[in-house]
Design a protein around this motif. Structure first.
Motif, short mmCIF file in Angstrom:
data_model
loop_
_atom_site.label_atom_id
_atom_site.label_comp_id
_atom_site.label_asym_id
_atom_site.label_seq_id
_atom_site.Cartn_x
_atom_site.Cartn_y
_atom_site.Cartn_z
N LEU A 1 -30.24 -17.77 52.62
CA LEU A 1 -30.20 -18.37 53.95
C LEU A 1 -28.81 -18.91 54.24
CD1 LEU A 1 -33.45 -20.55 53.86
CD2 LEU A 1 -33.24 -18.16 54.53
N GLY A 2 -28.31 -18.65 55.44
CA GLY A 2 -27.03 -19.19 55.85
C GLY A 2 -26.96 -19.33 57.35
N GLY A 3 -25.85 -19.89 57.83
CA GLY A 3 -25.67 -20.06 59.26
C GLY A 3 -26.16 -21.39 59.77
N LEU A 4 -26.52 -21.42 61.04
CA LEU A 4 -26.82 -22.67 61.73
C LEU A 4 -28.27 -23.09 61.55
CD1 LEU A 4 -24.82 -21.93 65.00
CD2 LEU A 4 -23.99 -22.56 62.73
N ILE A 5 -28.58 -23.50 60.33
CA ILE A 5 -29.93 -23.95 60.01
C ILE A 5 -29.84 -25.24 59.19
CG2 ILE A 5 -30.02 -22.50 57.94
CD1 ILE A 5 -33.04 -22.21 58.45
N GLN A 6 -30.72 -26.18 59.51
CA GLN A 6 -30.68 -27.48 58.86
C GLN A 6 -31.05 -27.39 57.39
OE1 GLN A 6 -29.77 -30.36 60.76
NE2 GLN A 6 -29.41 -31.07 58.66
N TYR A 7 -30.25 -28.00 56.55
CA TYR A 7 -30.51 -28.03 55.12
C TYR A 7 -31.82 -28.76 54.85
CZ TYR A 7 -29.57 -28.68 50.12
OH TYR A 7 -29.64 -28.66 48.74
N ASP A 8 -32.75 -28.06 54.17
CA ASP A 8 -34.08 -28.62 53.86
C ASP A 8 -34.84 -29.08 55.10
OD1 ASP A 8 -34.06 -28.04 51.21
OD2 ASP A 8 -33.57 -30.05 50.53
N GLY A 9 -34.55 -28.44 56.23
CA GLY A 9 -35.27 -28.76 57.46
C GLY A 9 -36.63 -28.08 57.51
N GLU A 10 -37.27 -28.13 58.67
CA GLU A 10 -38.63 -27.62 58.84
C GLU A 10 -38.73 -26.15 58.52
OE1 GLU A 10 -41.58 -25.50 61.53
OE2 GLU A 10 -39.43 -25.72 61.90
#
Length: 267
Positions: free
Chosen positions: A217-226
């Motif tokens: 996983l990479g890019g604009l995604i929250q770390y350990d988010g939903e």
């Protein structure tokens, strides 16, 4: 999905005696950029409105950052991938419009990227206004499609590699197996359930084992988010796209910059 990116400025690492590379992701009206030295060390990064690109050049200059090359990745979910032997420059626009359900407009430029390692072409369009704004600010810009950069930076694998790269409200899934491009597609999403559905469908159709197959996983995604927490519930091996760049970034931020690394490698 909107994500507030942390502005990163390693001012102590700036060397005014060398020139730097500017890598940027253009997504709608935003510009997510990073400045790299020759060793691909990230020293400067932020997310700004595309309209401020001219001010960006002034800011970099004021901080003794001389840009030798500007590499831009344009992102849109509207593109077409075909085998290279089927590519015909005369009919590529008709094919692009048919596949994407779009009408021909004179406000965009048709472009294509060629992948030698996978023997394919990615066809897409860039608004003329974006090209004008970018070229007005930087006179040494090269541009590619961001999803093409993802495909090209996934190394030929003896086994199977799966990567998800996230953008503001969409994400790309790319699967490479035994040195072949198996799948590359983009999906709009509003939350974790959407991501779970499309990824699960991909695994089902390709016969991948959700218990052991590693997903990057990479890019604009929250770390350990939903989204990440939901994926971890259903898939056995989730990892972040880290270690592609050198920086003082915390691990929870490093995966944000995967698109900048991909663009830098390919443009």
């Amino acid at each position: 999905m909107e994500l507030d990116l942390i502005e990163y400025k390693a001012s102590a690492s700036i060397n005014k005696d060398i020139s730097y590379e500017l890598s940027a992701l253009i997504n709608a009206d935003s510009l997510f950029y990073g400045v790299f030295d020759y060793a691909k060390t990230l020293i400067w990064a932020a997310n700004i409105p595309l309209s401020r690109i001219g001010l960006l050049r002034e800011e970099l200059s004021k901080n003794d950052i001389s840009i030798r090359k500007f590499k831009a990745g344009y992102y849109s979910t509207h593109y077409t991938i075909i085998p290279n032997e089927e590519f015909d420059s005369l009919n590529s626009e008709i094919l692009f419009e048919h596949v994407n359900g779009l009408e021909n407009h004179n406000d965009s430029i048709l472009r294509n990227e060629y992948s030698e390692q996978f023997g394919m072409r990615l066809i897409y369009k860039v608004p003329k206004e974006i090209v004008r704004v970018v070229n007005q600010a930087f006179d040494n810009c090269s541009m590619i499609h961001a999803n093409f950069a993802q495909i090209e930076t996934m190394q030929n694998q003896e086994n199977t590699a799966v990567r998800l790269c996230f953008y503001d409200s969409s994400f790309d899934i790319t699967v490479i197996s035994h040195e072949k491009l198996i799948l590359s597609n983009s999906f709009d999403y509003k939350g974790g359930q959407d991501v779970l559905y499309f990824l699960g469908l991909t695994f089902e159709r390709l016969g991948l084992d959700y218990r052991v197959q590693t997903i990057e996983l990479g890019g604009l995604i929250q770390y350990d988010g939903e989204v990440v927490q939901l994926l971890k519930e259903y898939f056995g091996s989730i990892q972040y796209a880290t270690n592609y760049i050198k920086s003082d970034l915390d691990r929870s931020e490093e995966h944000f910059h995967l698109p900048l690394y991909m663009i830098s490698k390919c443009a």
